[in-house]
Design an enzyme around this catalytic site. Sequence first.
Site, PDB file in Angstrom:
ATOM      1  N   TYR A  55     -22.750   8.573 -14.088  1.00  0.00           N
ATOM      2  CA  TYR A  55     -23.859   8.267 -15.002  1.00  0.00           C
ATOM      3  C   TYR A  55     -23.334   8.161 -16.421  1.00  0.00           C
ATOM      4  O   TYR A  55     -22.543   9.009 -16.857  1.00  0.00           O
ATOM      5  CB  TYR A  55     -24.920   9.381 -14.948  1.00  0.00           C
ATOM      6  CG  TYR A  55     -26.200   8.923 -14.292  1.00  0.00           C
ATOM      7  CD1 TYR A  55     -26.883   7.809 -14.767  1.00  0.00           C
ATOM      8  CD2 TYR A  55     -26.723   9.608 -13.202  1.00  0.00           C
ATOM      9  CE1 TYR A  55     -28.047   7.377 -14.158  1.00  0.00           C
ATOM     10  CE2 TYR A  55     -27.894   9.185 -12.591  1.00  0.00           C
ATOM     11  CZ  TYR A  55     -28.559   8.067 -13.076  1.00  0.00           C
ATOM     12  OH  TYR A  55     -29.706   7.642 -12.477  1.00  0.00           O
ATOM     13  N   GLU A  57     -25.469   7.041 -19.483  1.00  0.00           N
ATOM     14  CA  GLU A  57     -26.476   6.580 -20.445  1.00  0.00           C
ATOM     15  C   GLU A  57     -25.935   6.633 -21.873  1.00  0.00           C
ATOM     16  O   GLU A  57     -25.311   7.624 -22.273  1.00  0.00           O
ATOM     17  CB  GLU A  57     -27.748   7.425 -20.334  1.00  0.00           C
ATOM     18  CG  GLU A  57     -28.713   6.803 -19.339  1.00  0.00           C
ATOM     19  CD  GLU A  57     -29.369   7.807 -18.448  1.00  0.00           C
ATOM     20  OE1 GLU A  57     -28.653   8.732 -17.997  1.00  0.00           O
ATOM     21  OE2 GLU A  57     -30.578   7.654 -18.199  1.00  0.00           O
ATOM     22  N   ASP A 201     -30.420 -19.079 -22.966  1.00  0.00           N
ATOM     23  CA  ASP A 201     -30.182 -18.463 -21.665  1.00  0.00           C
ATOM     24  C   ASP A 201     -29.202 -19.376 -20.931  1.00  0.00           C
ATOM     25  O   ASP A 201     -29.591 -20.408 -20.376  1.00  0.00           O
ATOM     26  CB  ASP A 201     -31.500 -18.332 -20.911  1.00  0.00           C
ATOM     27  CG  ASP A 201     -31.321 -17.644 -19.561  1.00  0.00           C
ATOM     28  OD1 ASP A 201     -30.173 -17.583 -19.073  1.00  0.00           O
ATOM     29  OD2 ASP A 201     -32.328 -17.184 -18.999  1.00  0.00           O
ATOM     30  N   THR A 227     -26.357 -14.350 -17.153  1.00  0.00           N
ATOM     31  CA  THR A 227     -25.915 -13.567 -16.002  1.00  0.00           C
ATOM     32  C   THR A 227     -24.403 -13.740 -15.911  1.00  0.00           C
ATOM     33  O   THR A 227     -23.812 -14.586 -16.578  1.00  0.00           O
ATOM     34  CB  THR A 227     -26.584 -14.034 -14.695  1.00  0.00           C
ATOM     35  OG1 THR A 227     -26.347 -15.436 -14.534  1.00  0.00           O
ATOM     36  CG2 THR A 227     -28.076 -13.749 -14.713  1.00  0.00           C
TER      37      THR A 227
END
Length: 420
Positions: A55, A57, A201, A227
């Site tokens: 993890y 964050e 995009d 992406t």
Amino acid sequence: MTTPHPALAATDPELAALVGAEERLQAETLRLIPSENYVSQAVLEASGTVLQNKYSEGYPGRRYYEGQQNIDRIETLAVERAKALFGVDHANVQPYSGSPANLAVYLAFARPGDTVMGMALPMGGHLTHGWGVSATGTWFHGVQYGVREDTGLIDFDQVRELALKERPKLIFCGGTALPRTIDFASFGEIAREAGAVLVADVAHIAGLIVGGAHPSPVPHVDVVSTTTHKTLRGPRGAMLMSREEHAKALDKAVFPGLQGGPHNQTTAAVAVALHEAAQPSFRDYAHAVVANAKALADALLARGFDLVSGGTDNHLILMDLTPKEVPGKIAAKALDRAGIVVNYNTVPYDPRKPFDPSGVRIGTPSLTSRGLGTEHMAQVAAWIDRGVTAAGAGDEDALLTIRAEVAELMAAFPAPGLPV
Ligand code: DSN
């Protein structure tokens, strides 16, 4: 025969068998969906590591969990590679995929109820560019532009008129079914005149941009959203890039605004893909994708197919099958049975419904990754032609014959990342 996934096969044979079946399917078929690709073995390996267990964050040097010695370096590597490759001040590599990346842009620059502008989905835009059924068209007031019916090209008169009338907070350019070069400079002029934040995009064309086969939006836009898994040939993920002035707003929107812990295994695989995309061979790849698409478009035109905008400048071709009298969905499903994987798609001004439209969308990123060249495109067009004809005639035997021929050619061009 040894299995390429021994632990998986031992623990969960049912799942392992399905993965094996998918590997065979991807090996044996001609994959023409323009948003798909084959990642390298290195990208696959990076995305399947113990980085998955962590993890993280926050951002490098500013995390809410300890033990980030390696993760910070991995994320920094991905960020620095993205900045160098795209020529931007700032990159955020944490968005889980394209839709969350775009949602973060809304969070950074707009408030619910604000007007936003993008290309209509049936015209070739994306759901997240303010289309009604998306959260972006529900929570925001989406106004939509399109292409001209006579040319299939973006109607810049309409874009300018709408932008000046509606004064949107955000303008999105780019889309999912645009076969032509995007004129980012014209969008930039209009956005400045309207006082809007301009977002490119470039999910579909990111690999072409870094490979020098499509102009870059960077000098003309405020934010670049992409992406990482289409022409860029990385893992399923996304990035947001901008000038320094927007860095804080974007970072805050991604975390803590929208997401929790980044998917570190994906970040690592993005870093690998960006490293691969920085190699000279990737420039060759990007140009080959476009050359193949142009050759395929020419071969389809010669066979009487109607292509939206009359051809392509990039990796993508949108066929309007109306003159063939075969609906897009019937054609797509028949081609699938023939070992040619495409998607049915609306065409601009489509009289049919999105779930049963007139078009089929194809592209060349995957076949180019396998090494097919312009010399193969006449054959690909012939298979598509025979497949569509067989779809119209309900000739299943013809589809099976094509499937065998496709598999034979594919066997000669092993796909990256797949067991031979
Ligand atoms: N689903 C993608 C595509 O196929 O173009 C867009 O998000």
